[in-house]
Every structure is written in structure tokens, then in C-alpha cells.
Design a protein around this motif. Structure first.
Motif, PDB file in Angstrom:
ATOM      1  N   SER A  49     -41.001  25.195 -48.943  1.00 23.32           N
ATOM      2  CA  SER A  49     -40.825  25.556 -47.536  1.00 23.32           C
ATOM      3  C   SER A  49     -40.281  26.975 -47.403  1.00 23.32           C
ATOM      4  CB  SER A  49     -39.879  24.569 -46.854  1.00 23.32           C
ATOM      5  OG  SER A  49     -39.701  24.908 -45.493  1.00 23.32           O
ATOM      6  N   HIS A  50     -40.790  27.693 -46.399  1.00 14.60           N
ATOM      7  CA  HIS A  50     -40.348  29.061 -46.123  1.00 14.60           C
ATOM      8  C   HIS A  50     -40.056  29.182 -44.631  1.00 14.60           C
ATOM      9  CE1 HIS A  50     -42.068  30.324 -50.053  1.00 14.60           C
ATOM     10  NE2 HIS A  50     -43.013  29.447 -49.753  1.00 14.60           N
ATOM     11  N   LEU A  51     -38.911  29.777 -44.283  1.00 17.00           N
ATOM     12  CA  LEU A  51     -38.590  30.055 -42.887  1.00 17.00           C
ATOM     13  C   LEU A  51     -39.241  31.373 -42.500  1.00 17.00           C
ATOM     14  CD1 LEU A  51     -37.079  29.337 -40.279  1.00 17.00           C
ATOM     15  CD2 LEU A  51     -35.106  30.615 -41.186  1.00 17.00           C
ATOM     16  N   MET A  52     -40.149  31.318 -41.526  1.00 13.54           N
ATOM     17  CA  MET A  52     -40.876  32.495 -41.078  1.00 13.54           C
ATOM     18  C   MET A  52     -40.302  32.977 -39.747  1.00 13.54           C
ATOM     19  SD  MET A  52     -43.096  32.812 -43.529  1.00 13.54           S
ATOM     20  CE  MET A  52     -44.247  34.014 -42.851  1.00 13.54           C
ATOM     21  N   GLN A  53     -39.937  34.249 -39.679  1.00 15.14           N
ATOM     22  CA  GLN A  53     -39.351  34.857 -38.488  1.00 15.14           C
ATOM     23  C   GLN A  53     -40.125  36.118 -38.128  1.00 15.14           C
ATOM     24  OE1 GLN A  53     -35.271  35.196 -39.980  1.00 15.14           O
ATOM     25  NE2 GLN A  53     -34.676  33.444 -38.722  1.00 15.14           N
ATOM     26  N   PRO A  54     -39.832  36.758 -36.963  1.00 12.65           N
ATOM     27  CA  PRO A  54     -40.608  37.935 -36.560  1.00 12.65           C
ATOM     28  C   PRO A  54     -40.714  38.979 -37.667  1.00 12.65           C
ATOM     29  CG  PRO A  54     -39.236  37.226 -34.754  1.00 12.65           C
ATOM     30  CD  PRO A  54     -38.863  36.359 -35.916  1.00 12.65           C
ATOM     31  N   GLY A  55     -41.934  39.465 -37.852  1.00 12.45           N
ATOM     32  CA  GLY A  55     -42.208  40.375 -38.954  1.00 12.45           C
ATOM     33  C   GLY A  55     -42.645  39.663 -40.208  1.00 12.45           C
ATOM     34  N   GLY A  56     -42.571  38.321 -40.212  1.00 10.16           N
ATOM     35  CA  GLY A  56     -42.949  37.552 -41.378  1.00 10.16           C
ATOM     36  C   GLY A  56     -44.439  37.557 -41.614  1.00 10.16           C
ATOM     37  N   TYR A  57     -44.825  37.688 -42.881  1.00  7.75           N
ATOM     38  CA  TYR A  57     -46.224  37.756 -43.308  1.00  7.75           C
ATOM     39  C   TYR A  57     -46.455  36.694 -44.363  1.00  7.75           C
ATOM     40  CZ  TYR A  57     -50.280  39.588 -45.972  1.00  7.75           C
ATOM     41  OH  TYR A  57     -51.462  39.734 -46.643  1.00  7.75           O
ATOM     42  N   ALA A  58     -47.560  35.968 -44.243  1.00  9.78           N
ATOM     43  CA  ALA A  58     -47.935  34.985 -45.258  1.00  9.78           C
ATOM     44  C   ALA A  58     -49.423  35.119 -45.549  1.00  9.78           C
ATOM     45  CB  ALA A  58     -47.615  33.569 -44.799  1.00  9.78           C
ATOM     46  N   PHE A  59     -49.762  35.258 -46.835  1.00 13.03           N
ATOM     47  CA  PHE A  59     -51.158  35.145 -47.261  1.00 13.03           C
ATOM     48  C   PHE A  59     -51.335  33.761 -47.876  1.00 13.03           C
ATOM     49  CE2 PHE A  59     -54.169  35.092 -50.788  1.00 13.03           C
ATOM     50  CZ  PHE A  59     -55.342  35.362 -50.100  1.00 13.03           C
ATOM     51  N   ILE A  60     -52.357  33.037 -47.407  1.00 14.64           N
ATOM     52  CA  ILE A  60     -52.616  31.679 -47.875  1.00 14.64           C
ATOM     53  C   ILE A  60     -54.015  31.655 -48.484  1.00 14.64           C
ATOM     54  CG2 ILE A  60     -52.757  29.250 -47.211  1.00 14.64           C
ATOM     55  CD1 ILE A  60     -51.018  29.972 -44.762  1.00 14.64           C
ATOM     56  N   ILE A 115     -45.497  35.524 -49.516  1.00 16.96           N
ATOM     57  CA  ILE A 115     -44.579  35.343 -48.390  1.00 16.96           C
ATOM     58  C   ILE A 115     -43.623  36.527 -48.390  1.00 16.96           C
ATOM     59  CG2 ILE A 115     -42.874  33.877 -47.265  1.00 16.96           C
ATOM     60  CD1 ILE A 115     -45.538  32.504 -47.476  1.00 16.96           C
ATOM     61  N   THR A 116     -43.610  37.285 -47.301  1.00 15.09           N
ATOM     62  CA  THR A 116     -42.706  38.422 -47.220  1.00 15.09           C
ATOM     63  C   THR A 116     -42.448  38.743 -45.750  1.00 15.09           C
ATOM     64  OG1 THR A 116     -42.315  40.682 -48.016  1.00 15.09           O
ATOM     65  CG2 THR A 116     -44.563  40.142 -47.306  1.00 15.09           C
ATOM     66  N   ASN A 117     -41.778  39.862 -45.493  1.00 17.56           N
ATOM     67  CA  ASN A 117     -41.523  40.325 -44.135  1.00 17.56           C
ATOM     68  C   ASN A 117     -41.689  41.833 -44.119  1.00 17.56           C
ATOM     69  OD1 ASN A 117     -39.884  41.250 -41.682  1.00 17.56           O
ATOM     70  ND2 ASN A 117     -39.741  39.036 -41.464  1.00 17.56           N
ATOM     71  N   GLU A 118     -42.187  42.371 -43.026  1.00 18.45           N
ATOM     72  CA  GLU A 118     -42.416  43.820 -42.987  1.00 18.45           C
ATOM     73  C   GLU A 118     -41.128  44.603 -43.203  1.00 18.45           C
ATOM     74  OE1 GLU A 118     -42.913  46.533 -39.968  1.00 18.45           O
ATOM     75  OE2 GLU A 118     -42.741  45.144 -38.308  1.00 18.45           O
ATOM     76  N   ARG A 119     -39.977  44.002 -42.897  1.00 17.98           N
ATOM     77  CA  ARG A 119     -38.698  44.683 -43.112  1.00 17.98           C
ATOM     78  C   ARG A 119     -38.432  44.931 -44.598  1.00 17.98           C
ATOM     79  NH1 ARG A 119     -37.224  40.564 -39.560  1.00 17.98           N
ATOM     80  NH2 ARG A 119     -36.131  39.483 -41.243  1.00 17.98           N
ATOM     81  N   GLU A 120     -39.101  44.185 -45.465  1.00 15.37           N
ATOM     82  CA  GLU A 120     -38.876  44.299 -46.903  1.00 15.37           C
ATOM     83  C   GLU A 120     -39.829  45.289 -47.570  1.00 15.37           C
ATOM     84  OE1 GLU A 120     -39.303  40.323 -48.327  1.00 15.37           O
ATOM     85  OE2 GLU A 120     -37.731  39.517 -47.028  1.00 15.37           O
ATOM     86  N   ILE A 121     -40.694  45.927 -46.787  1.00 16.50           N
ATOM     87  CA  ILE A 121     -41.723  46.801 -47.351  1.00 16.50           C
ATOM     88  C   ILE A 121     -41.590  48.202 -46.767  1.00 16.50           C
ATOM     89  CG2 ILE A 121     -44.212  47.181 -47.579  1.00 16.50           C
ATOM     90  CD1 ILE A 121     -44.554  44.152 -47.337  1.00 16.50           C
ATOM     91  N   ALA A 122     -41.513  49.187 -47.631  1.00 18.41           N
ATOM     92  CA  ALA A 122     -41.449  50.580 -47.171  1.00 18.41           C
ATOM     93  C   ALA A 122     -42.841  51.044 -46.771  1.00 18.41           C
ATOM     94  CB  ALA A 122     -40.900  51.473 -48.275  1.00 18.41           C
TER      95      ALA A 122
END
Length: 278
Positions: A108-119, A157-164
């Protein structure tokens, strides 16, 4: 968590409103302004509860060929244990409002604004909104194109805040792209990125290329050159661009202009049909 991204509010305009709007549909591009995303044009999906969606693109003669794109609105306790009915479809989810739990392969992953998931295609996944408010997210779907000798990519699973963001060359950092996938990773046949322009920044030439595009404006406003037309767009507007549609952009400010961008990549051109969904 508060979001700066625009999402549809639904509802209906009053009977006193003028009918004139910025909606455009041509053989080269289409504009779906935020004002047309009303309650009456929502859709529903099998195996989803307390959920509605706006369909922005779908494979259609004279329209999108390689992908579909939805804005999903999932209410409290809503979601799905069987979200995808096509085992060959890959997906990207991008969260613009609220939060939800996404489960892939039992994790399970908590997805919040800016969250990105490739499935990846064939993955077992589910989604549930356990919060007290609705959540909204974009859902991109594409028929994955397998290539002999190249494995299917794993979930991301990541968030745009974690990517430069990566600056475009010779722009002094005024035009940036947030990339969630390495462009040279041949396992991936689509990219969903975030493009950011500082006020006054431009695409300084008429891009004309093979990639099909879906662009959803997350923040700000700009003037876009599409084929032979200049079109004003703002947060909440959606643009579909056919392959080879000439395109350029001028970000007028006062704030940043940002959009979510889809494009098909890294595969031979399909032969013998009008598109990959043919």
C-alpha cells in the motif's frame, strides 16, 4: 494536503450564461477548456464505487490514437478492487487533490498531491479513498507495446517534490521538465512529465514531431500556437495535439505556467493501421 493544481469543480452554469466558450475541435488539435467540465459530461466505470470521471481523450477516428486520459473523482470510501479491465493496459496516475491509498502487488502507498504512479500491464492493483473528502487524479491508459528482449518495467511510486526538474538547454532555467522516467529507458513506451515555464519563457520554434500529446494545464496561463492558430489557455484547460501538429508557446505570467504532458515514445511506428488501437 493543500494542492496548487487545478481540478474540475463540476456543477452547471446558470441559464443566463452566454454559450460562447473556448472549446475547439479540429483535425490537428482540440481544446477542452475548464468551463466544459461540468456534471452533465461525467462518466462512470464498472467495478468503481462512489466515483465519476471526465474523459479528456480516447482512441477515436480523428482524435487520440495512442492513449486515453481521465480526470477521476473518487468520493469518501470510494475506489475499486478491479480498476483495470484490460490486461494489456499500462497506466500512470497523477494526483491533483486529496489523497488515497494505492495498493500494487500487495503493498500500500499513500498518494497525495504531486504523487505519481506508473502501473505496468497485468499488475494487480487497487485504489481506495479512506479520507473524508474527495480525491482527484489523472489516469493515463495506453496499450503497452512489448518488444522482444526488453522486459516490462516495474511499478514506480514517487512525488514530483522528490524530483529535481531538468532545465532545457540554453533557457537559463526558465523552461524545465520534471521527468519521472529516464528518457533512455527503452522499457517505457510512454512518458508523463510536468513542464514548467517561468513568466515570459517561450518555446521559441514551431515543434513539429511524431509524438502525440495530451496537455493538461495545472497552473497559470499562456498563449499556445497550435497549427495555424494562437489559443489562450489557463489552469484547468486540456489540449490534445495530433502527431506532427506544429506547436509553440508563450508564458505570459504573472505566475508560472505548468502542465501535465503525455507523449508516446521509444517504439517503431505502427504499420498497416490508423493507430495502435486499430
Amino acid at each position: 494536503m493543500q494542492s496548487n493544481y487545478y481540478f474540475p469543480k463540476g456543477g452547471h452554469p446558470p441559464q443566463s450564461n452566454l454559450l460562447t466558450d473556448r472549446a475547439i475541435f479540429t483535425e490537428a488539435y482540440a481544446i477542452l477548456p475548464k468551463g466544459v467540465m461540468r456534471d452533465i459530461v461525467t462518466s462512470y466505470l464498472p467495478h468503481w464505487t462512489n466515483t465519476r470521471l471526465w474523459v479528456l481523450s480516447r482512441p477515436l477516428s480523428g482524435f487520440a490514437e495512442t492513449f486515453s486520459q481521465y480526470i477521476m473523482e473518487v468520493g469518501p470510501s470510494g475506489g475499486s478492487e478491479r480498476p483495470e479491465t484490460d490486461p494489456g493496459a499500462e497506466a500512470v496516475l497523477f494526483v491533483v487533490d486529496g489523497e488515497f491509498h494505492l495498493t500494487i502487488g500487495g503493498k500500500s502507498h499513500l498518494m497525495q498531491p504531486g504523487g505519481y504512479a506508473f502501473i505496468p500491464p497485468g499488475a494487480e492493483w487497487s485504489l481506495r479513498n479512506d479520507a473524508s473528502m474527495p480525491t482527484r487524479f489523472h489516469w493515463f491508459r495506453k496499450a503497452y507495446e512489448k518488444v522482444d528482449g526488453i522486459p516490462v518495467p516495474e511499478p514506480i511510486i514517487t512525488n514530483e517534490r522528490e524530483i529535481a526538474p531538468t532545465p532545457m538547454p540554453e533557457t537559463d532555467g526558465r523552461w524545465l521538465t520534471t521527468r519521472f522516467v529516464d528518457p533512455l529507458d527503452m522499457r517505457h513506451d510512454m512518458h508523463v512529465t510536468i513542464v514548467t515555464f517561468e513568466p515570459g519563457a517561450v518555446i521559441p520554434f514551431m515543434e513539429t514531431h511524431v509524438m502525440e500529446h495530451g496537455l493538461y494545464v495545472l497552473e497559470g496561463k499562456a498563449v499556445y500556437r497550435l497549427n495555424a492558430d494562437w489559443v489562450e489557455v489557463e489552469a484547468g484547460d486540456y489540449m490534445w495535439l495530433r502527431a506532427f501538429c506544429p506547436q509553440a508557446c508563450y508564458a505570459g505570467g504573472p505566475g508560472k505556467f505548468r502542465y501535465l504532458l503525455y507523449k508516446d515514445v521509444n517504439r517503431h511506428m505502427a504499420l498497416g493501421g490508423s493507430g495502435r488501437f486499430a
